[in-house]
Design a protein around this motif. Structure first.
Motif, PDB file in Angstrom:
ATOM      1  N   GLN A 132      -9.583   5.924  -0.714  1.00  0.00           N
ATOM      2  CA  GLN A 132      -8.576   4.920  -1.040  1.00  0.00           C
ATOM      3  C   GLN A 132      -9.257   3.670  -1.592  1.00  0.00           C
ATOM      4  O   GLN A 132     -10.248   3.196  -1.030  1.00  0.00           O
ATOM      5  CB  GLN A 132      -7.749   4.540   0.185  1.00  0.00           C
TER       6      GLN A 132
ATOM      7  N   SER B 232      -2.685   0.194  -4.550  1.00  0.00           N
ATOM      8  CA  SER B 232      -3.592   1.137  -3.896  1.00  0.00           C
ATOM      9  C   SER B 232      -3.666   2.428  -4.694  1.00  0.00           C
ATOM     10  O   SER B 232      -2.671   2.884  -5.261  1.00  0.00           O
ATOM     11  CB  SER B 232      -3.080   1.428  -2.477  1.00  0.00           C
TER      12      SER B 232
ATOM     13  N   PRO C  13      -5.577  -1.963   4.220  1.00  0.00           N
ATOM     14  CA  PRO C  13      -4.853  -3.143   3.746  1.00  0.00           C
ATOM     15  C   PRO C  13      -4.799  -4.252   4.798  1.00  0.00           C
ATOM     16  O   PRO C  13      -4.892  -5.437   4.473  1.00  0.00           O
ATOM     17  CB  PRO C  13      -3.452  -2.604   3.432  1.00  0.00           C
TER      18      PRO C  13
ATOM     19  N   ILE D 118      -8.233  -0.293  -2.753  1.00  0.00           N
ATOM     20  CA  ILE D 118      -7.208  -1.331  -2.745  1.00  0.00           C
ATOM     21  C   ILE D 118      -7.559  -2.377  -3.797  1.00  0.00           C
ATOM     22  O   ILE D 118      -8.720  -2.797  -3.905  1.00  0.00           O
ATOM     23  CB  ILE D 118      -7.092  -2.010  -1.364  1.00  0.00           C
TER      24      ILE D 118
ATOM     25  N   ALA E 121       0.830  -1.213   0.000  1.00  0.00           N
ATOM     26  CA  ALA E 121       0.000   0.000   0.000  1.00  0.00           C
ATOM     27  C   ALA E 121       0.859   1.255   0.000  1.00  0.00           C
ATOM     28  O   ALA E 121       0.469   2.281  -0.557  1.00  0.00           O
ATOM     29  CB  ALA E 121      -0.940  -0.006   1.201  1.00  0.00           C
TER      30      ALA E 121
END
Length: 252
Positions: free
Chosen positions: A218, A188, A174, A220, A65
């Motif tokens: 964010q 990410s 994460p 992922i 990340a």
């Protein structure tokens, strides 16, 4: 490398996976692990520090990340080359920042539950159908009893991964994906905006409605570039600043 830098304190209040993350991060920044060099296997790291593979996996997911390592299917995990021509802004790490200032800090889990996908979630996770469920988390970060940040997080729900209260004390996105899903977080994307806080956010943070905030979304992704986690964090505009660093070295 000093003995202190190579030992994980299993009695510390700092989570073991985060200690390992900082350990590996330090090795990359010092050049002990060089760009293009592969990390030891999860088994090797677990045996070296006498910890579980799941803990190792969570630490490596944090490095992914952070853009410091990347994984190649069937080959392993490798140290990334720092991109010195990029401008990368980040909000200073909350716990480290308040520690340096000698402040007491706390992460509070407001809510953790299983939810069904609505149309907005389906769009964010690029899925179809109505049977998909998600883990939903709400957390608040505070220093000296002053609330500074509010975050909501979603990960794909897996029945085979029980929710353990001990793993929710300071949950990064994460880390939650690594611990509670069948997926390995590989990359990410973060989007930063300047926004005005909503009524709900203002009430939680104790600031006026429409006050300026930093808003970070964010996403992922797994190895197939499919979204497996999404979060929205709101940071008080009167308490945070943005800093840009190039490469692995950060000067305090």
């Amino acid at each position: 490398m000093s003995q202190e830098e190579t030992v994980i304190d299993k009695n510390s209040v700092i989570p073991i996976y985060y200690q390992l993350f900082k350990l590996l991060e330090g090795q990359i920044r010092r050049g002990d692990l060089k760009p293009g060099e592969s990390l030891p296997t999860e088994n090797d790291i677990a045996m070296r520090y006498e910890i579980s593979r799941m803990t190792v996996r969570r630490a490596i997911s944090e490095l992914v990340a952070a853009g410091m390592v990347y994984a190649q299917q069937g080959k392993g995990t490798f140290v990334a080359t720092p991109k010195l021509d990029n401008i990368v802004f980040e909000l200073n790490d909350f716990s480290q920042e308040v520690k340096k200032r000698g402040l007491n800090y706390k992460t509070t889990l407001l809510e953790a539950k299983i939810v069904r996908a609505d149309e907005a979630l389906k769009a964010k996770f690029e899925i179809q159908g109505d049977d998909k469920r998600f883990l939903f988390f709400r957390t608040v970060l505070a220093a000296e009893n002053e609330r500074l940040s509010y975050e909501v997080k979603y990960t794909i729900y897996s029945k085979s991964k029980p929710i353990l209260e001990s793993e929710l004390k300071d949950p990064s996105l994460p880390g939650l994906i690594a611990a509670h899903t069948e997926y390995v977080p590989m990359s990410s994307k973060k989007v930063l905006q300047v926004a005005s806080c909503t009524q709900e956010e203002a009430l939680i943070l104790g600031i006026p409605p429409q006050a300026p905030v930093f808003l970070i979304e964010q996403t992922i992704y797994n190895s197939d570039l499919k979204p497996v986690g999404w979060s929205k964090a709101v940071y008080r505009g009167d308490r945070y600043k943005l800093t840009s660093y190039d490469g692995w070295y950060k000067k305090d």
